[in-house]
Scaffold this motif. Structure first.
Motif, PDB file in Angstrom:
ATOM      1  N   SER A   1       0.831  -1.206   0.000  1.00 30.89           N
ATOM      2  CA  SER A   1       0.000   0.000   0.000  1.00 30.89           C
ATOM      3  C   SER A   1       0.865   1.255   0.000  1.00 30.89           C
ATOM      4  CB  SER A   1      -0.927   0.007   1.211  1.00 30.89           C
ATOM      5  OG  SER A   1      -0.176  -0.083   2.419  1.00 30.89           O
ATOM      6  N   ARG A   2       1.901   1.242   0.825  1.00 34.24           N
ATOM      7  CA  ARG A   2       2.802   2.397   0.883  1.00 34.24           C
ATOM      8  C   ARG A   2       3.583   2.532  -0.418  1.00 34.24           C
ATOM      9  NH1 ARG A   2       6.874   2.435   5.822  1.00 34.24           N
ATOM     10  NH2 ARG A   2       4.859   2.253   6.880  1.00 34.24           N
ATOM     11  N   ARG A   3       4.021   1.400  -0.945  1.00 32.78           N
ATOM     12  CA  ARG A   3       4.773   1.433  -2.205  1.00 32.78           C
ATOM     13  C   ARG A   3       3.892   1.945  -3.345  1.00 32.78           C
ATOM     14  NH1 ARG A   3       8.062  -3.899  -3.137  1.00 32.78           N
ATOM     15  NH2 ARG A   3       8.979  -3.093  -1.214  1.00 32.78           N
ATOM     16  N   GLY A   4       2.617   1.545  -3.342  1.00 30.74           N
ATOM     17  CA  GLY A   4       1.709   2.027  -4.374  1.00 30.74           C
ATOM     18  C   GLY A   4       1.467   3.521  -4.271  1.00 30.74           C
ATOM     19  N   ALA A   5       1.354   4.026  -3.035  1.00 34.91           N
ATOM     20  CA  ALA A   5       1.136   5.464  -2.844  1.00 34.91           C
ATOM     21  C   ALA A   5       2.333   6.266  -3.337  1.00 34.91           C
ATOM     22  CB  ALA A   5       0.867   5.758  -1.373  1.00 34.91           C
ATOM     23  N   VAL A   6       3.530   5.791  -3.014  1.00 36.94           N
ATOM     24  CA  VAL A   6       4.744   6.479  -3.467  1.00 36.94           C
ATOM     25  C   VAL A   6       4.847   6.420  -4.989  1.00 36.94           C
ATOM     26  CG1 VAL A   6       7.269   6.428  -3.422  1.00 36.94           C
ATOM     27  CG2 VAL A   6       5.980   6.108  -1.309  1.00 36.94           C
ATOM     28  N   ALA A   7       4.529   5.258  -5.567  1.00 40.80           N
ATOM     29  CA  ALA A   7       4.573   5.129  -7.019  1.00 40.80           C
ATOM     30  C   ALA A   7       3.585   6.082  -7.688  1.00 40.80           C
ATOM     31  CB  ALA A   7       4.290   3.683  -7.429  1.00 40.80           C
ATOM     32  N   GLY A   8       2.398   6.225  -7.117  1.00 43.14           N
ATOM     33  CA  GLY A   8       1.422   7.150  -7.678  1.00 43.14           C
ATOM     34  C   GLY A   8       1.897   8.584  -7.632  1.00 43.14           C
ATOM     35  N   ALA A   9       2.491   8.985  -6.494  1.00 47.32           N
ATOM     36  CA  ALA A   9       3.008  10.350  -6.376  1.00 47.32           C
ATOM     37  C   ALA A   9       4.136  10.593  -7.375  1.00 47.32           C
ATOM     38  CB  ALA A   9       3.493  10.598  -4.947  1.00 47.32           C
ATOM     39  N   LEU A  10       5.028   9.604  -7.523  1.00 42.50           N
ATOM     40  CA  LEU A  10       6.120   9.747  -8.479  1.00 42.50           C
ATOM     41  C   LEU A  10       5.607   9.839  -9.910  1.00 42.50           C
ATOM     42  CD1 LEU A  10       8.831   7.264  -7.101  1.00 42.50           C
ATOM     43  CD2 LEU A  10       8.978   9.755  -7.208  1.00 42.50           C
ATOM     44  N   ALA A  11       4.541   9.084 -10.211  1.00 39.33           N
ATOM     45  CA  ALA A  11       3.979   9.121 -11.558  1.00 39.33           C
ATOM     46  C   ALA A  11       3.465  10.517 -11.902  1.00 39.33           C
ATOM     47  CB  ALA A  11       2.866   8.086 -11.696  1.00 39.33           C
ATOM     48  N   VAL A  12       2.808  11.153 -10.937  1.00 43.13           N
ATOM     49  CA  VAL A  12       2.313  12.516 -11.167  1.00 43.13           C
ATOM     50  C   VAL A  12       3.470  13.470 -11.398  1.00 43.13           C
ATOM     51  CG1 VAL A  12       1.098  14.459 -10.110  1.00 43.13           C
ATOM     52  CG2 VAL A  12       0.199  12.135  -9.863  1.00 43.13           C
ATOM     53  N   LEU A  13       4.505  13.383 -10.557  1.00 43.72           N
ATOM     54  CA  LEU A  13       5.680  14.245 -10.713  1.00 43.72           C
ATOM     55  C   LEU A  13       6.382  13.975 -12.041  1.00 43.72           C
ATOM     56  CD1 LEU A  13       7.107  14.057  -7.082  1.00 43.72           C
ATOM     57  CD2 LEU A  13       5.929  15.994  -8.140  1.00 43.72           C
ATOM     58  N   TRP A  14       6.424  12.700 -12.433  1.00 39.36           N
ATOM     59  CA  TRP A  14       7.050  12.343 -13.707  1.00 39.36           C
ATOM     60  C   TRP A  14       6.330  13.029 -14.862  1.00 39.36           C
ATOM     61  CZ3 TRP A  14       6.346  10.402 -18.503  1.00 39.36           C
ATOM     62  CH2 TRP A  14       7.433   9.826 -19.155  1.00 39.36           C
ATOM     63  N   LEU A  15       5.019  13.007 -14.855  1.00 42.93           N
ATOM     64  CA  LEU A  15       4.244  13.619 -15.929  1.00 42.93           C
ATOM     65  C   LEU A  15       4.442  15.132 -15.961  1.00 42.93           C
ATOM     66  CD1 LEU A  15       0.936  11.552 -15.630  1.00 42.93           C
ATOM     67  CD2 LEU A  15       2.614  11.434 -17.487  1.00 42.93           C
ATOM     68  N   VAL A  16       4.476  15.750 -14.790  1.00 46.16           N
ATOM     69  CA  VAL A  16       4.697  17.191 -14.728  1.00 46.16           C
ATOM     70  C   VAL A  16       6.067  17.548 -15.308  1.00 46.16           C
ATOM     71  CG1 VAL A  16       5.034  19.139 -13.144  1.00 46.16           C
ATOM     72  CG2 VAL A  16       3.150  17.533 -12.775  1.00 46.16           C
ATOM     73  N   TYR A  17       7.059  16.785 -14.923  1.00 48.70           N
ATOM     74  CA  TYR A  17       8.421  17.069 -15.367  1.00 48.70           C
ATOM     75  C   TYR A  17       8.581  16.797 -16.858  1.00 48.70           C
ATOM     76  CZ  TYR A  17      13.438  17.610 -14.468  1.00 48.70           C
ATOM     77  OH  TYR A  17      14.739  18.055 -14.438  1.00 48.70           O
ATOM     78  N   PHE A  18       7.955  15.731 -17.350  1.00 49.79           N
ATOM     79  CA  PHE A  18       8.031  15.401 -18.773  1.00 49.79           C
ATOM     80  C   PHE A  18       7.317  16.458 -19.614  1.00 49.79           C
ATOM     81  CE2 PHE A  18       6.621  12.595 -22.433  1.00 49.79           C
ATOM     82  CZ  PHE A  18       7.863  12.591 -23.044  1.00 49.79           C
ATOM     83  N   ALA A  19       6.178  16.937 -19.131  1.00 48.06           N
ATOM     84  CA  ALA A  19       5.466  17.994 -19.845  1.00 48.06           C
ATOM     85  C   ALA A  19       6.330  19.251 -19.940  1.00 48.06           C
ATOM     86  CB  ALA A  19       4.143  18.302 -19.150  1.00 48.06           C
ATOM     87  N   ALA A  20       7.048  19.571 -18.869  1.00 46.61           N
ATOM     88  CA  ALA A  20       7.941  20.728 -18.905  1.00 46.61           C
ATOM     89  C   ALA A  20       9.088  20.506 -19.888  1.00 46.61           C
ATOM     90  CB  ALA A  20       8.490  20.997 -17.500  1.00 46.61           C
ATOM     91  N   PHE A  21       9.572  19.275 -19.957  1.00 47.12           N
ATOM     92  CA  PHE A  21      10.633  18.961 -20.917  1.00 47.12           C
ATOM     93  C   PHE A  21      10.141  19.143 -22.348  1.00 47.12           C
ATOM     94  CE2 PHE A  21      12.576  15.684 -23.659  1.00 47.12           C
ATOM     95  CZ  PHE A  21      13.895  16.113 -23.630  1.00 47.12           C
ATOM     96  N   LEU A  22       8.923  18.672 -22.624  1.00 43.21           N
ATOM     97  CA  LEU A  22       8.374  18.831 -23.975  1.00 43.21           C
ATOM     98  C   LEU A  22       8.203  20.303 -24.339  1.00 43.21           C
ATOM     99  CD1 LEU A  22       5.661  16.008 -24.042  1.00 43.21           C
ATOM    100  CD2 LEU A  22       7.917  15.974 -25.104  1.00 43.21           C
ATOM    101  N   ARG A  23       7.938  21.131 -23.346  1.00 42.47           N
ATOM    102  CA  ARG A  23       7.791  22.569 -23.597  1.00 42.47           C
ATOM    103  C   ARG A  23       9.134  23.294 -23.617  1.00 42.47           C
ATOM    104  NH1 ARG A  23       4.037  22.027 -19.315  1.00 42.47           N
ATOM    105  NH2 ARG A  23       5.464  23.258 -18.032  1.00 42.47           N
ATOM    106  N   ARG A  24      10.223  22.557 -23.370  1.00 41.19           N
ATOM    107  CA  ARG A  24      11.557  23.158 -23.231  1.00 41.19           C
ATOM    108  C   ARG A  24      11.541  24.235 -22.144  1.00 41.19           C
ATOM    109  NH1 ARG A  24      13.683  24.156 -29.367  1.00 41.19           N
ATOM    110  NH2 ARG A  24      12.270  25.919 -29.149  1.00 41.19           N
ATOM    111  N   ASP A  25      11.001  23.856 -21.000  1.00 42.28           N
ATOM    112  CA  ASP A  25      10.725  24.812 -19.940  1.00 42.28           C
ATOM    113  C   ASP A  25      11.710  24.657 -18.775  1.00 42.28           C
ATOM    114  OD1 ASP A  25       9.492  26.863 -18.660  1.00 42.28           O
ATOM    115  OD2 ASP A  25       7.668  25.781 -18.143  1.00 42.28           O
ATOM    116  N   GLY A  26      12.969  24.919 -19.028  1.00 44.23           N
ATOM    117  CA  GLY A  26      13.956  24.920 -17.954  1.00 44.23           C
ATOM    118  C   GLY A  26      14.432  23.549 -17.526  1.00 44.23           C
ATOM    119  N   ILE A  27      14.310  22.531 -18.379  1.00 46.77           N
ATOM    120  CA  ILE A  27      14.802  21.187 -18.071  1.00 46.77           C
ATOM    121  C   ILE A  27      16.104  20.972 -18.828  1.00 46.77           C
ATOM    122  CG2 ILE A  27      14.293  18.725 -18.071  1.00 46.77           C
ATOM    123  CD1 ILE A  27      12.353  20.342 -16.403  1.00 46.77           C
ATOM    124  N   TYR A  28      17.172  20.715 -18.080  1.00 45.08           N
ATOM    125  CA  TYR A  28      18.488  20.540 -18.701  1.00 45.08           C
ATOM    126  C   TYR A  28      19.058  19.165 -18.381  1.00 45.08           C
ATOM    127  CZ  TYR A  28      18.252  25.587 -19.314  1.00 45.08           C
ATOM    128  OH  TYR A  28      17.851  26.838 -19.669  1.00 45.08           O
TER     129      TYR A  28
END
Length: 408
Positions: free
Chosen positions: A381-408
């Motif tokens: 249960s704890r591992r699933g919660a952490v995985a879900g939070a990481l998935a959201v952060l991953w999508l946010v960060y990937f979207a910023a990368f696609l926009r070339r928004d300060g990701i190096y």
């Protein structure tokens, strides 16, 4: 606030390092290096297949996005034009094409020495592809990513069990920035070589481990840290009154030999084995520093940077540093001692930059980080919660990368 941030990152690091050293020299002689059964081939195949599908999905997204942003250009040219701006990809492709040198066959060629050579050497046979060299690099990175995932799964399963191995691979690819594994740069190669080294060391294939360590040090500077992992395991063996063979010197010395080859290239091209440090300082105002100072620098940068650079380089970088050191602290009694020491050394080197521009991407080079996160989330249960939070952060960060928004 900046002093508080330094305390929040330095104190947990010191505590984790103290526990690691106590476990190494005074704790149980095994150091947490248990041995479980090797996972079945079917499980390894599933891991490799899942990672290959993940890479394929990323390929499709990147290709479609580049085509939409650069209409009228061929696929290879579109990738160069759109994704070759805010990251190191173009530098490795230019090393493959032109090599190191002082004559500017391409803009900034003399500065390419700050990038390690191994990945570009592997790409060199494909330079005849022209603009499609980008896709050769992506294919190479994809192959290394799949191999690295299988090696990571095998190695973690032997030490922590198969459920922990599955969780580790899951966390590895949910770490924001893991999409860099399919880009034509060193992340995938170093990931594969690091876990090849750790598996060979675990299996006592010392010559093989030494060779992988040499190659890792030709790929990235933190490849040298693998020598410390081997030295820690040797200390545990000596504490168990075992008589190590002379081959134990290979995984300890050969990573330094790999870094020595890189210094020799600097000497041959520029007449100074440390020329790369001069260019880092003169052109990027960067160099080795203390991570406690780095986090203060990032906090101050939040006051004058703007837009995505302020969010993803400074603010996100601070959060990444705090998360990494907290994970290592919480795992300091569960993670095998050599891995813990490797993780702490990797944290100090990756984040010990005068000007840290990509804390999130550098996190991919800290091999024990995903296993550490898995050890502190033993319940599903704890591992699933952490995985879900990481998935959201991953999508946010990937979207910023696609926009070339300060990701190096």
């Amino acid at each position: 606030m900046e002093n508080l941030l330094s305390v929040l990152v330095v104190v947990p690091f010191v505590l984790a390092a103290a526990v690691a050293l106590w476990r190494l020299f005074a704790g149980p002689a095994g150091g947490g290096m248990r041995t479980h059964a090797l996972p079945p081939p079917a499980g390894q195949f599933r891991v490799g297949l899942c990672v290959l599908i993940w890479c394929g999905v990323l390929w499709c997204i990147l290709l479609v996005w580049a085509a939409r942003q650069c209409p009228g250009l061929r696929p290879g040219a579109a990738m160069w034009e759109y994704f070759g701006v805010n990251n190191d990809t173009r530098h490795y492709l230019n090393i493959a094409r032109y090599g190191y040198g002082t004559q500017d066959l391409v803009e900034g060629r003399h500065l390419l020495i700050v990038f390690f050579p191994l990945y570009a050497w592997l790409l060199r046979p494909f330079v005849w592809l022209g603009e499609n060299l980008w896709f050769a690099g992506m294919a190479l990175s994809t192959a290394f990513t799949v191999c690295g995932a299988v090696l990571q799964y095998r190695t973690v399963a032997r030490l922590l069990g198969e459920p922990a191995a599955c969780g580790t691979v899951l966390f590895q690819f949910l770490i924001p920035g893991s999409f860099f594994f399919v880009m034509p740069q060193t992340e995938a190669l170093f990931y594969c070589l690091s876990w090849a080294f750790l598996q060979a060391l675990q299996d006592r294939r010392l010559v093989r481990a030494g060779l992988f360590g040499l190659l890792a040090a030709l790929c990235r500077a933190n490849g040298v840290l693998l020598a410390g992992c081997a030295a820690a395991l040797l200390i545990l063996h000596l504490r168990q009154h075992r008589h190590p063979s002379p081959c134990w010197s290979l995984p300890i010395l050969l990573p330094f030999a790999g870094f020595g080859v890189y210094l020799a290239i600097n000497q041959a091209v520029y007449g100074n084995p440390w020329q790369f440090t001069i260019y880092q300082r003169e052109n990027w105002n960067n160099g080795l520093g203390f991570f406690g100072t780095t986090i203060r620098t990032l906090w101050n940068a939040c006051g004058y940077l703007e837009g995505g650079v302020r969010i993803y380089m400074a603010g996100w970088g601070i959060a990444v540093m705090l998360a990494e050191v907290l994970i290592l602290l919480l795992a300091c009694r569960r993670l095998p001692v050599p891995w813990l020491l490797l993780g702490l050394a990797g944290f100090a080197l990756a984040n010990g930059q005068i000007w840290l521009i990509s804390a999130q991407r550098y996190a991919l080079g800290i091999a024990p980080l995903a296993p550490a996160l898995c050890t502190i989330t033993p319940r599903e249960s704890r591992r699933g919660a952490v995985a879900g939070a990481l998935a959201v952060l991953w999508l946010v960060y990937f979207a910023a990368f696609l926009r070339r928004d300060g990701i190096y």
